[in-house]
Write a protein that holds these residues in place. Structure first.
Motif, PDB file in Angstrom:
ATOM      1  N   GLU A   1     -35.461  10.288 -32.184  1.00  0.00           N
ATOM      2  CA  GLU A   1     -34.447  10.705 -33.287  1.00  0.00           C
ATOM      3  C   GLU A   1     -33.699  12.138 -33.117  1.00  0.00           C
ATOM      4  O   GLU A   1     -34.368  12.513 -32.040  1.00  0.00           O
ATOM      5  N   GLU A   2     -33.084  11.903 -33.044  1.00  0.00           N
ATOM      6  CA  GLU A   2     -32.268  12.892 -32.991  1.00  0.00           C
ATOM      7  C   GLU A   2     -32.796  14.470 -32.667  1.00  0.00           C
ATOM      8  O   GLU A   2     -32.086  15.425 -32.186  1.00  0.00           O
TER       9      GLU A   2
ATOM     10  N   LEU B   1     -36.645  11.850 -26.592  1.00  0.00           N
ATOM     11  CA  LEU B   1     -37.594  10.745 -25.642  1.00  0.00           C
ATOM     12  C   LEU B   1     -35.964   9.983 -24.806  1.00  0.00           C
ATOM     13  O   LEU B   1     -35.256   9.898 -26.259  1.00  0.00           O
ATOM     14  N   THR B   2     -36.242   9.618 -23.887  1.00  0.00           N
ATOM     15  CA  THR B   2     -35.208   8.700 -24.010  1.00  0.00           C
ATOM     16  C   THR B   2     -35.274   7.056 -23.793  1.00  0.00           C
ATOM     17  O   THR B   2     -36.709   7.318 -24.068  1.00  0.00           O
ATOM     18  N   PRO B   3     -35.296   6.443 -24.124  1.00  0.00           N
ATOM     19  CA  PRO B   3     -35.460   4.549 -23.850  1.00  0.00           C
ATOM     20  C   PRO B   3     -36.540   4.498 -23.448  1.00  0.00           C
ATOM     21  O   PRO B   3     -37.571   4.142 -23.260  1.00  0.00           O
ATOM     22  N   ASP B   4     -36.539   4.745 -22.448  1.00  0.00           N
ATOM     23  CA  ASP B   4     -37.490   4.500 -20.585  1.00  0.00           C
ATOM     24  C   ASP B   4     -38.491   5.721 -20.530  1.00  0.00           C
ATOM     25  O   ASP B   4     -40.102   5.290 -20.834  1.00  0.00           O
ATOM     26  N   GLN B   5     -38.313   7.092 -21.400  1.00  0.00           N
ATOM     27  CA  GLN B   5     -39.603   7.234 -21.133  1.00  0.00           C
ATOM     28  C   GLN B   5     -40.645   7.093 -22.687  1.00  0.00           C
ATOM     29  O   GLN B   5     -41.830   7.248 -21.887  1.00  0.00           O
ATOM     30  N   GLY B   6     -39.558   6.668 -23.680  1.00  0.00           N
ATOM     31  CA  GLY B   6     -40.713   6.077 -24.658  1.00  0.00           C
ATOM     32  C   GLY B   6     -41.436   4.944 -23.992  1.00  0.00           C
ATOM     33  O   GLY B   6     -42.900   4.496 -24.424  1.00  0.00           O
ATOM     34  N   SER B   7     -41.018   3.969 -23.342  1.00  0.00           N
ATOM     35  CA  SER B   7     -41.232   3.323 -23.006  1.00  0.00           C
ATOM     36  C   SER B   7     -43.029   2.924 -21.556  1.00  0.00           C
ATOM     37  O   SER B   7     -43.739   2.543 -22.203  1.00  0.00           O
ATOM     38  N   TRP B   8     -42.580   4.301 -21.230  1.00  0.00           N
ATOM     39  CA  TRP B   8     -43.730   4.712 -20.705  1.00  0.00           C
ATOM     40  C   TRP B   8     -44.686   5.507 -21.229  1.00  0.00           C
ATOM     41  O   TRP B   8     -45.726   4.955 -21.077  1.00  0.00           O
TER      42      TRP B   8
END
Length: 329
Positions: free
Chosen positions: A13-14, A20-27
């Protein structure tokens, strides 16, 4: 397990304390399944050398470090490092807990105890989903930190499993452990318990497990929540440690791939593709288990080993041949 899927949306969230970016979140969500292999691959050796209890105690330490780092995390790098360290807990404790509980439990309540293990595990996940949206990340981390602390200060006083003591040729300590876990035993009851464990140990020392058993039975048996119990019961004693390691390894790799690619597949093709695939896996698993696995309720490890020998076309002790045929249909 549930901290990351419950927390990552908040971190994206803002007003996130750690953007986190979506890619960082998936990691963050998936990395624990991959890095946990470092602990999983040492379990088969360490469990027989140092004992199941010691492995479980050691496994609680990475959890403490993980929650402490999360409480003070200020960047993506700290979070993913913490997640990798924390994954060692599941790697060490997963297989060791299964072996430990199966070895100390009376056969009449073995399944019930393992069911409680699953209930507490999923209860912890439910707790995460209930408190994460309403509490600061640091508060959640400090709260969860209390669980491994409580485990360490209470479980350290419990004796090792009697089966492990017999593996180490320490019969007197095995007897003390039996009495501690099962209460006062008559001489006949004590003799029966020791003979049962000695028989399983002789099978382990004298019988070479077949790789066919390892791969046939490993196929992801990983059906939760009963899978944890089955992995401790059905694998032949001569390959049990390596089978538990293989089971945990396959589960971890599946977990990493599924968690990392779920969002990719859902965004690219639609979430329904992912869920249809999960449904198909469950169906195949159910059919496979129904056709292959024997009933384990009320049986000693030696009897279960004979059941599996009969199913896979191996040798069965003459004393158990009739009962095995009846149990296996």
């Amino acid at each position: 397990m549930a901290w990351s899927p419950a927390t990552v949306p908040i971190l994206q969230e803002e007003d996130s304390p750690v953007p986190l970016t979506p890619d960082q979140g998936s990691w963050i969500v998936s990395i624990n399944s991959l890095t946990g292999l470092a602990a999983i691959l040492t379990t088969a050796y360490a469990a027989d050398v140092f004992g199941r209890k010691m492995l479980m105690l050691v496994g609680a330490v990475p959890a403490l470090i993980w929650w402490l780092m999360v409480a003070f995390a200020s960047s993506y790098e700290v979070l993913i490092t913490a997640r990798a360290i924390g994954s060692l807990t599941g790697g060490f404790i997963g297989g060791a807990t299964t072996m430990f509980v199966c070895e100390i439990a009376d056969i009449e309540i073995r399944g019930t105890l393992m069911a409680f293990h699953g209930i507490f595990m999923y209860g912890g996940s439910l707790l995460m989903y209930c408190i994460v949206p309403y509490l600061p990340i640091s508060t959640v981390a400090f709260s969860c930190m209390s669980i491994p602390v409580i485990f360490l200060v209470t479980f350290v006083w419990m004796p090792k499993s009697p089966y492990f003591y017999l593996l180490q040729n320490r019969e007197s300590e095995a007897v003390k452990s039996l009495v501690r876990y099962k209460g006062e035993l008559t001489p006949e009851e004590l003799q029966f318990e020791l003979e049962t464990m000695y028989k399983a140990i002789r099978q382990k020392q004298e019988t070479k497990g077949k790789w066919k058993d390892t791969f046939l039975l490993s196929n992801s048996v990983a059906s939760a929540p009963i899978g944890s119990l089955l992995t401790g019961e059905v694998f032949h004693v001569s390959v049990k440690a390596i089978c538990l390691t293989l089971y945990s390894t396959v589960t971890a790799l599946y977990g990493f791939v599924l968690k990392k690619l779920f969002q990719v597949v859902s965004d690219g093709l639609g979430a329904y593709y992912s869920f249809w695939a999960f449904s198909f896996m469950c169906f195949v698993c159910a059919v496979y288990m129904y056709k292959l696995l024997p009933e384990t309720r009320g049986k000693t490890f030696a009897q279960i080993n004979d059941d599996m020998e009969y199913i896979t076309g191996g040798h069965v002790d003459d004393d158990n041949k009739d009962s095995v045929k009846t149990a296996s249909g």
